[in-house]
Design an enzyme around this catalytic site. Structure first.
Site, PDB file in Angstrom:
ATOM      1  N   ARG A  88       2.724 -31.987 -22.541  1.00 35.84           N
ATOM      2  CA  ARG A  88       3.512 -30.891 -21.938  1.00 35.84           C
ATOM      3  C   ARG A  88       3.904 -29.964 -23.070  1.00 35.84           C
ATOM      4  O   ARG A  88       4.642 -30.375 -23.979  1.00 35.84           O
ATOM      5  CB  ARG A  88       4.742 -31.453 -21.224  1.00 35.84           C
ATOM      6  CG  ARG A  88       5.725 -30.380 -20.817  1.00 35.84           C
ATOM      7  CD  ARG A  88       6.770 -30.865 -19.847  1.00 35.84           C
ATOM      8  NE  ARG A  88       6.206 -31.102 -18.537  1.00 35.84           N
ATOM      9  CZ  ARG A  88       6.920 -31.232 -17.418  1.00 35.84           C
ATOM     10  NH1 ARG A  88       8.241 -31.150 -17.471  1.00 35.84           N
ATOM     11  NH2 ARG A  88       6.343 -31.450 -16.266  1.00 35.84           N
ATOM     12  N   HIS A 104      -0.147 -26.213 -14.242  1.00 35.06           N
ATOM     13  CA  HIS A 104       0.388 -27.555 -14.007  1.00 35.06           C
ATOM     14  C   HIS A 104      -0.576 -28.281 -13.054  1.00 35.06           C
ATOM     15  O   HIS A 104      -0.269 -28.517 -11.889  1.00 35.06           O
ATOM     16  CB  HIS A 104       1.783 -27.447 -13.395  1.00 35.06           C
ATOM     17  CG  HIS A 104       2.612 -28.693 -13.522  1.00 35.06           C
ATOM     18  ND1 HIS A 104       2.155 -29.851 -14.113  1.00 35.06           N
ATOM     19  CD2 HIS A 104       3.884 -28.961 -13.124  1.00 35.06           C
ATOM     20  CE1 HIS A 104       3.101 -30.772 -14.073  1.00 35.06           C
ATOM     21  NE2 HIS A 104       4.164 -30.260 -13.488  1.00 35.06           N
ATOM     22  N   GLN A 130       0.439 -31.441 -11.001  1.00 34.98           N
ATOM     23  CA  GLN A 130       1.304 -31.098  -9.871  1.00 34.98           C
ATOM     24  C   GLN A 130       0.461 -30.634  -8.680  1.00 34.98           C
ATOM     25  O   GLN A 130       0.685 -31.048  -7.547  1.00 34.98           O
ATOM     26  CB  GLN A 130       2.278 -29.991 -10.297  1.00 34.98           C
ATOM     27  CG  GLN A 130       3.234 -29.560  -9.204  1.00 34.98           C
ATOM     28  CD  GLN A 130       4.215 -30.641  -8.837  1.00 34.98           C
ATOM     29  OE1 GLN A 130       4.914 -31.167  -9.688  1.00 34.98           O
ATOM     30  NE2 GLN A 130       4.274 -31.001  -7.561  1.00 34.98           N
ATOM     31  N   ASP A 150       9.266 -22.641  -6.173  1.00 35.57           N
ATOM     32  CA  ASP A 150       9.619 -23.276  -7.456  1.00 35.57           C
ATOM     33  C   ASP A 150      10.798 -22.488  -8.023  1.00 35.57           C
ATOM     34  O   ASP A 150      11.141 -21.414  -7.493  1.00 35.57           O
ATOM     35  CB  ASP A 150       8.386 -23.223  -8.390  1.00 35.57           C
ATOM     36  CG  ASP A 150       8.609 -23.928  -9.735  1.00 35.57           C
ATOM     37  OD1 ASP A 150       9.592 -24.690  -9.884  1.00 35.57           O
ATOM     38  OD2 ASP A 150       7.784 -23.699 -10.659  1.00 35.57           O
ATOM     39  N   CYS A 186       8.027 -28.249  -6.270  1.00 32.30           N
ATOM     40  CA  CYS A 186       7.544 -29.195  -7.282  1.00 32.30           C
ATOM     41  C   CYS A 186       8.694 -29.972  -7.920  1.00 32.30           C
ATOM     42  O   CYS A 186       8.469 -31.043  -8.477  1.00 32.30           O
ATOM     43  CB  CYS A 186       6.748 -28.466  -8.347  1.00 32.30           C
ATOM     44  SG  CYS A 186       7.689 -27.196  -9.198  1.00 32.30           S
ATOM     45  N   ARG A 231       2.875 -37.551  -7.116  1.00 34.93           N
ATOM     46  CA  ARG A 231       2.518 -37.361  -8.520  1.00 34.93           C
ATOM     47  C   ARG A 231       1.934 -38.668  -9.076  1.00 34.93           C
ATOM     48  O   ARG A 231       0.958 -38.671  -9.811  1.00 34.93           O
ATOM     49  CB  ARG A 231       3.754 -36.941  -9.339  1.00 34.93           C
ATOM     50  CG  ARG A 231       4.325 -35.565  -9.006  1.00 34.93           C
ATOM     51  CD  ARG A 231       3.374 -34.454  -9.393  1.00 34.93           C
ATOM     52  NE  ARG A 231       3.002 -34.532 -10.788  1.00 34.93           N
ATOM     53  CZ  ARG A 231       3.727 -34.024 -11.818  1.00 34.93           C
ATOM     54  NH1 ARG A 231       4.839 -33.354 -11.566  1.00 34.93           N
ATOM     55  NH2 ARG A 231       3.317 -34.140 -13.066  1.00 34.93           N
TER      56      ARG A 231
END
Ligand code: CP
Ligand code: NVA
Length: 318
Positions: free
Chosen positions: A116, A143, A146, A227, A267, A295
């Site tokens: 990340r 991402h 996700q 988001d 998310c 996930r």
């Protein structure tokens, strides 16, 4: 498992998952089907797939995480692997040591590198020098893990027919991967953002529709997704963003425009009553908690499929 692996190999599988565009419609479908199978197994208390040798992932996190870290760690544990969590404080990639040197070290020990990062280009640099698969755990532009969980959740709730997917809010990293995977799987994707916050055209191209009107996106949608308005790294823009996004909240008024059986996605982490009301998050249309659970299953499928050196990958760089 062999049948999934064969279909995966036939689909032209990626060596890394830095961008969701490394998948194609066939490989994405195999991965989502395997994730569903693995989820069923885990729920019944038996793992559909376990590694046949010791597998370790080095997990670099330059930013905080709940879901990504926990699901990779637990996923690896369930499959008989092990995760090593490394914060930027620990390794100070690019400061204490050059990115390429971190990469070369990790490639000698770990079978995967999950990272990340602030800058997407760091992932590409890691990939050149590590030799083990690099999995993007969120960058400034994508991402992909996700997006896999998002589309798994949509399949579970809505099946595989073509749907209208509405994104309402910031055209950010999560938006890019979701829109690309949604379009790849044959869905209509409509993204509503304030002016100046549209997704990057070089990622989403002409595969998705863009608007500045949240109602246009939400109308007759099967899925309404949002988001945070201030992603990690954009904190100095908070005031500007609060003003720009004020009409882009996902709430009961916006949801009344969508199909009556539309589902709501986020998310997470969410800022309750900012980009989404608590009523929408906790209401009957919310699929947010399944989405968070997924996930785990999507990433387990990814780790089961992606080729691990030494058998399948090119030789590691010296
Ligand atoms: N959705 C997501 O990636 O959550 P975390 O930032 O908690 O990992
Ligand atoms: N867009 C958010 C997603 C967090 C999972 C961010 O980048 O902070």
């Amino acid at each position: 498992m062999e049948a999934y692996l064969e279909r995966w190999r036939d689909a032209g599988p990626p060596l890394n998952l830095i961008s969701i565009t490394e998948l194609n419609r066939n490989s994405a479908q195999v991965l989502l089907e395997l994730a569903a199978e693995m989820k069923r197994g885990t729920k019944q208390g038996r793992e559909f797939y376990r590694f046949d040798r010791p597998i370790a992932a080095a997990m670099i996190f330059e930013k905080p995480s709940l879901r990504t870290r926990v699901t990779f760690e637990i996923g690896l544990y369930q499959m008989g692997g092990h995760a090593v969590y490394l914060t930027q404080n620990d390794i100070q990639m690019g400061r204490r040591e050059a990115v390429m040197d971190v990469a070369r070290n990790l490639g000698r020990w770990a079978e995967f590198v999950v990272a990340r990062v602030y800058l997407h280009s760091i992932l590409e640099e890691l990939a050149i020098h590590t030799g083990a698969p690099i999995i993007n755990a969120l960058s400034d532009v994508e991402h992909p893990c996700q997006a896999l969980a998002d589309l798994l959740t949509i399949r579970e709730r809505k099946g595989t027919s073509a749907l209208k997917l509405a994104w309402v809010g910031d055209g950010n990293n999560v938006c890019h991967s979701f829109a690309l995977l949604g379009a790849m799987l044959g869905h209509e994707v409509v993204i509503a953002t304030p002016k100046g916050f549209a997704p990057d055209a070089k990622f989403v191209g002409d595969q998705v529709a863009l608007t500045n009107d949240p109602a246009e996106a939400a109308r007759d949608a099967d899925v309404v997704y949002t988001d945070v308005w201030v992603s990690m790294g954009f904190e100095t823009e908070r005031e500007i963003r609060m003003r720009a996004f004020k009409d882009f909240q996902v709430n009961s008024r916006l949801l009344s425009l969508a199909k009556p059986d539309a589902i709501v996605l986020h998310c997470l982490p969410a800022h309750r009553d900012e980009e989404i009301t608590s009523e929408a998050m906790d209401g009957p249309q919310s699929a947010i908690w399944d989405q968070a659970e997924n996930r785990l299953h999507a990433q387990k499928a990814l780790m089961a499929l992606i080729p691990i050196p030494p058998e399948n990958a090119p030789p590691r760089p010296s």
